[in-house]
Design a protein around this motif. Structure first.
Motif, short mmCIF file in Angstrom:
data_model
loop_
_atom_site.label_atom_id
_atom_site.label_comp_id
_atom_site.label_asym_id
_atom_site.label_seq_id
_atom_site.Cartn_x
_atom_site.Cartn_y
_atom_site.Cartn_z
N THR A 98 0.48 -11.43 -19.25
CA THR A 98 1.56 -11.66 -18.29
C THR A 98 2.10 -13.08 -18.40
N ALA B 152 4.29 -13.09 -21.25
CA ALA B 152 5.54 -12.43 -20.91
C ALA B 152 6.43 -13.37 -20.11
N ARG B 153 5.82 -14.11 -19.18
CA ARG B 153 6.61 -15.04 -18.38
C ARG B 153 7.20 -16.14 -19.25
N VAL C 195 10.31 -15.01 -20.61
CA VAL C 195 11.39 -15.07 -19.62
C VAL C 195 11.95 -16.48 -19.53
N TYR D 71 16.34 -19.55 -11.53
CA TYR D 71 15.46 -18.72 -10.74
C TYR D 71 14.01 -19.11 -11.06
N ARG E 209 10.58 -18.85 -12.02
CA ARG E 209 9.72 -17.85 -12.67
C ARG E 209 8.24 -18.15 -12.45
N GLU F 278 5.97 -16.71 -8.39
CA GLU F 278 5.31 -15.44 -8.19
C GLU F 278 5.23 -14.66 -9.49
N MET F 279 4.35 -13.68 -9.48
CA MET F 279 4.07 -12.95 -10.71
C MET F 279 3.56 -11.57 -10.30
N ASP F 280 3.97 -10.56 -11.04
CA ASP F 280 3.54 -9.21 -10.68
C ASP F 280 2.14 -8.93 -11.24
N SER G 298 0.27 -6.48 -9.78
CA SER G 298 -0.10 -5.21 -9.15
C SER G 298 -0.66 -4.20 -10.15
#
Lengths: 245, 245
Positions: free
Chosen positions: B127, B130-131, B134, B229, B231, B234-236, B238
């Motif tokens: 993740t 991945a960030r 972004v 924005y 990045r 917060e981070m998903d 879940s």
DNA sequence: CGTATGATTGAGCCTACTCAACTATTGTGG
DNA sequence: CCACAATAGTTGAGTAGGCTCAATCATACG
């Protein structure tokens, strides 16, 4: 599973066991056909799913508040779309089909399964993500530290290198479904500049153009002028964990 | 382990078990102090190791064949340096220390261990990668689809957002060890343009400058003008696999 | 105090942008 | 099958913003 683009693409880098191929097949289970120009999703709808591209060209893009558009990435068969979304709970990235094609959507939790079951595939995904970072860094360089001439040289070299991964019969000709405005929106230049620059490159015999395709006449020269290095051909898999029986 | 920047940074996103903290501690086992301006590695030397930044600012950069320099990424305490190198068997990226600091090197195989032992940490690394994608896409936008004014607004917003992850006492002032040439080399603009643009922004009360630091007087305005924005906040998580006992 | 580094400022140039007209190509309905 | 519309590409003229080159100013450090 011989029809799986994803298996073909990933097999280019590591040998996959049948069990690993089965894990990947799950990701390509369901299919969603798309038509040329179709908006696949916009804004908040997409974070739950990723897509494997089975067929067709697509691009991810964002609309800018000044009215412009930023095309973040062109997607080809075998690509996984939406990896950057892994990190986001919400976002503003759109996906559009350039040509007609076919997508295989799968939920984020599909990756969960891969992580649990196959350290080798996990390492491969991690590495693919790392490579994507390298490519994006190259794009920053090509877009910001170059003239349009070098930028477009980079674009063409990158495109043909990517297409060669899954299509070993590629020679020097690229079928080009993107229009000049779209090409410009990748790098932040106008369609006018793209037109003039490509025309200049053609007159110098660097490329040749015909309806819907581009031919790279001097790929080496294009690579040199744009500091292009092929990030797709090879990959360091030496540190990967071994497959479990 | 309360002194581990990496644990602090990652704990910001998920709760870590003691076992997971121990796994991470291994990555920060050995230490290597660096002095301001030091070249940590150049070219081929680096692919075997990654670094955790324990202290100090650094940047990764590449020299361009036209004599320019592209600064690909600024590194802060808690960052992992060299993730993109995972994919490469050889490369041409250099690492330089801006301030004095301390690095914790570890081999690629260190990640192997994490992948085998902790699906949750693996998902987190995936993740984070991945960030990073972004963020790099945001940088392309800021560098190529904007004027220097918006580009620098983005730069400042990004910087303060990153520093806030590990330093919750950050207010609106950034200690700035980078000179204007270095800032320009991130986005492909000259030091002259950086100077003029920052001066203009200061005269408009968007920022205030004093020796070695910048204060964001109107952070909201800066965010708006640069489509920024955050990045990092917060981070998903879940979809992450649960920790194993 | 002298030197080195970094920041600022000015002048002139050049390239990519804007705006706009025009051409070429493709697709569609009568 | 042709006429027309829509889309894409080309070309020209004028503008402006960022670059280059270069000199000057400010600051830090030995």
């Amino acid at each position: 599973m011989s029809s799986s683009c994803l298996v073909t693409k990933l097999s280019h880098y590591v040998d996959l066991t049948d069990q690993e191929k089965d894990l990947l097949a799950v990701l390509e289970k369901s299919e969603q056909p798309v038509v040329a120009g179709q908006e696949i999703y916009a804004g908040g709808d997409s974070m739950e799913r990723l897509f494997v591209v089975k067929e067709g060209w697509l691009y991810s893009y964002a609309n800018l508040h000044d009215g412009g558009r930023h095309i973040a990435r062109i997607h080809h068969p075998g690509d996984i779309i939406g990896f950057p979304n892994l990190a986001l709970t919400h976002h503003a990235i759109n996906l559009r089909a350039v040509t007609k094609g076919c997508l295989c959507p799968f939920p984020k939790r599909g990756l969960d399964e891969v992580i649990q079951q196959s350290p080798k595939l996990t390492a491969l995904f991690l590495t693919l993500s790392a490579r994507e970072q390298v490519v994006l860094i190259d794009v920053i360089r090509a877009a910001s530290h170059s003239r349009p001439r070098e930028t477009l040289a980079y674009f063409l070299c990158d495109l043909i290198a990517r297409l060669r991964i899954t299509n070993s019969t590629m020679t020097d000709t690229i079928r080009m479904p993107l229009n000049q405005t779209e090409i410009g929106d990748i790098f932040g230049v106008t369609n006018v500049t793209v037109s003039r620059t490509l025309a200049a490159m053609e007159s110098e015999q660097l490329i040749a153009r015909s309806a819907g395709s581009v031919r790279l006449l001097q790929e080496d020269a294009l690579k040199r002028m744009s500091d292009f290095y092929d990030r797709y051909a090879e990959m360091d898999t030496s540190w990967f964990p071994k497959s479990q029986a």
